[in-house]
Design an enzyme around this catalytic site. Sequence first.
Site, PDB file in Angstrom:
ATOM      1  N   TRP A 102       0.983  -1.143   0.042  1.00 37.59           N
ATOM      2  CA  TRP A 102      -0.095   0.033  -0.138  1.00 37.59           C
ATOM      3  C   TRP A 102       0.785   1.326   0.011  1.00 37.59           C
ATOM      4  O   TRP A 102       0.593   2.102  -0.844  1.00 37.59           O
ATOM      5  CB  TRP A 102      -1.119   0.159   0.972  1.00 37.59           C
ATOM      6  CG  TRP A 102      -2.033  -1.195   0.901  1.00 37.59           C
ATOM      7  CD1 TRP A 102      -2.031  -2.148   2.006  1.00 37.59           C
ATOM      8  CD2 TRP A 102      -2.947  -1.265  -0.039  1.00 37.59           C
ATOM      9  NE1 TRP A 102      -3.202  -3.049   1.333  1.00 37.59           N
ATOM     10  CE2 TRP A 102      -3.923  -2.527   0.141  1.00 37.59           C
ATOM     11  CE3 TRP A 102      -3.361  -0.585  -1.114  1.00 37.59           C
ATOM     12  CZ2 TRP A 102      -4.610  -2.948  -0.452  1.00 37.59           C
ATOM     13  CZ3 TRP A 102      -4.332  -1.008  -1.982  1.00 37.59           C
ATOM     14  CH2 TRP A 102      -5.017  -2.184  -1.561  1.00 37.59           C
ATOM     15  N   ASP A 171      -2.071   6.629   6.258  1.00 38.12           N
ATOM     16  CA  ASP A 171      -3.021   5.746   5.755  1.00 38.12           C
ATOM     17  C   ASP A 171      -3.363   4.990   6.843  1.00 38.12           C
ATOM     18  O   ASP A 171      -2.591   4.025   7.148  1.00 38.12           O
ATOM     19  CB  ASP A 171      -2.441   5.053   4.645  1.00 38.12           C
ATOM     20  CG  ASP A 171      -3.526   3.785   3.979  1.00 38.12           C
ATOM     21  OD1 ASP A 171      -4.523   3.730   4.636  1.00 38.12           O
ATOM     22  OD2 ASP A 171      -2.946   3.240   2.766  1.00 38.12           O
ATOM     23  N   LYS A 195     -12.489  -1.934   6.546  1.00 35.25           N
ATOM     24  CA  LYS A 195     -11.732  -3.051   7.326  1.00 35.25           C
ATOM     25  C   LYS A 195     -12.379  -2.557   8.819  1.00 35.25           C
ATOM     26  O   LYS A 195     -12.636  -3.819   9.494  1.00 35.25           O
ATOM     27  CB  LYS A 195     -10.527  -2.700   7.272  1.00 35.25           C
ATOM     28  CG  LYS A 195      -9.775  -3.473   6.228  1.00 35.25           C
ATOM     29  CD  LYS A 195      -9.247  -2.439   5.285  1.00 35.25           C
ATOM     30  CE  LYS A 195      -8.684  -3.286   3.966  1.00 35.25           C
ATOM     31  NZ  LYS A 195      -7.736  -2.331   3.039  1.00 35.25           N
TER      32      LYS A 195
HETATM   33  C1  LIG Z   1      -7.487  -1.794   2.093  1.00 35.52           C
HETATM   34  C2  LIG Z   1      -6.462  -0.768   2.017  1.00 35.52           C
HETATM   35  C3  LIG Z   1      -6.170   0.035   0.980  1.00 35.52           C
HETATM   36  C4  LIG Z   1      -7.041   0.327  -0.215  1.00 35.52           C
HETATM   37  O1  LIG Z   1      -8.351   0.817   0.175  1.00 35.52           O
HETATM   38  P1  LIG Z   1      -9.284   0.779  -0.805  1.00 35.52           P
HETATM   39  O2  LIG Z   1     -10.285   1.515  -0.283  1.00 35.52           O
HETATM   40  O3  LIG Z   1      -9.640  -0.428  -1.639  1.00 35.52           O
HETATM   41  O4  LIG Z   1      -8.875   1.836  -2.065  1.00 35.52           O
HETATM   42  C5  LIG Z   1      -5.006   1.038   1.278  1.00 35.52           C
HETATM   43  N1  LIG Z   1      -4.187   1.237   2.085  1.00 35.52           N
HETATM   44  C6  LIG Z   1      -4.340   0.157   3.225  1.00 35.52           C
HETATM   45  C7  LIG Z   1      -3.375   0.312   4.197  1.00 35.52           C
HETATM   46  C8  LIG Z   1      -5.453  -0.792   3.256  1.00 35.52           C
HETATM   47  O5  LIG Z   1      -5.551  -1.878   4.265  1.00 35.52           O
END
Ligand SMILES: *Cc1c(COP(=O)(O)O)cnc(C)c1O
Length: 359
Positions: A102, A171, A195
């Site tokens: 990511w 993030d 999540k």
């Molecule tokens: C799942 C995830 C993403 C991607 O998220 P989307 O909503 O599918 O764009 C980005 N960063 C992390 C750390 C993630 O776990």
Amino acid sequence: MSRVYNFSAGPSVFPVSVLQQAAEEMVEHREHGMSVLEMSHRSKMFTDILADTKTRLRRLMAIPDDYHVLFLQGGAYTQFSMVPVNLMTQHRRAAYINTGSWSKKAMVEARKVGEVVEIASSADAGFSYLPELPDSLPSACDYVHITSNNTIYGTAFSNMPHYESTTLVADMSSNILSQAYDINQFGLIYAGAQKNAGPSGLTIVIVHRDLVGKAPANTPSMLDYAIHAKADSCHNTPPCYAIYLAGLVFAWLEDQGGVPAIEALNRRKAALLYNTLDQSAFFRATVAEPHRSLMNIPFLLADDGLNDTFLKQAADAGLVNLKGHRSVGGMRASLYNAMPEAGVQALVDFMQEFERTHG
Ligand SMILES: *Cc1c(COP(=O)(O)O)cnc(C)c1O
């Protein structure tokens, strides 16, 4: 079929009581005579839901008044672009900490906007640890980007770095609301909701007011934080139903005692699984002690040839989505807020029985 324990990395397990409440309110939401799905986003019915969802998130995360809370679309992935477009405006340079897939994807998008300086990386060992962070930045940067929890590799930063004269962007997609963070450490936090916070289709952005309003004039409106902040996330039709569901998840979390209480539970749940892994010669955690995630726990079997048998027997026992990410292999158990302790206990019991019969 009864409900399974779902260890998916995302979209992932929801609190059952939230699903039940949503089902009860699906056709007629409270006194409104219609479903949330049918409400105009300009109606008082919906703006009340939006305000309630936002207030609960502010309370849960203790978000100070000088931060905007935005409910956007496009996933965390869109934030990989929005962050540099809005923030890489003075030095046209940003520092990134590379701790896995990511982070790398965030860097790819940032490079389209300006210069990316990779200040630390754990690529040399397949991202199985957290790299040492430098004490200072090599050059002036508009922000430092960190992935607080690495969903795929199962590492997580317990302490956030601090760099003078720049701001931290996180993030937090896979560990938002799972442990207490001091929001003042950050200039901006973003997270896809799917999540720990709600359904996919909703992206949460928490951004300090001082960072908003600096995007270049040619920035597309939908990528400009200032436009979303001014319109209270209703510049266009927001993800109304997803916002409503996130509000129910936030209310559930408040009922659990808020973030400190869920953090204590998350620590208990993770310890249960890590202890099982550490005490076994048959299973092995892929991440070492100080770098371990509370949310995503990858592990390997001593004999890779048993992976498919493990997954099949686990699924037969109602323990699903344990297959590891292809870049790590083996298994991964995601223990998000809504995974009950009983689910982790059931997994651990299953693993011990599997070891007894196959070890
Ligand atoms: C799942 C995830 C993403 C991607 O998220 P989307 O909503 O599918 O764009 C980005 N960063 C992390 C750390 C993630 O776990």
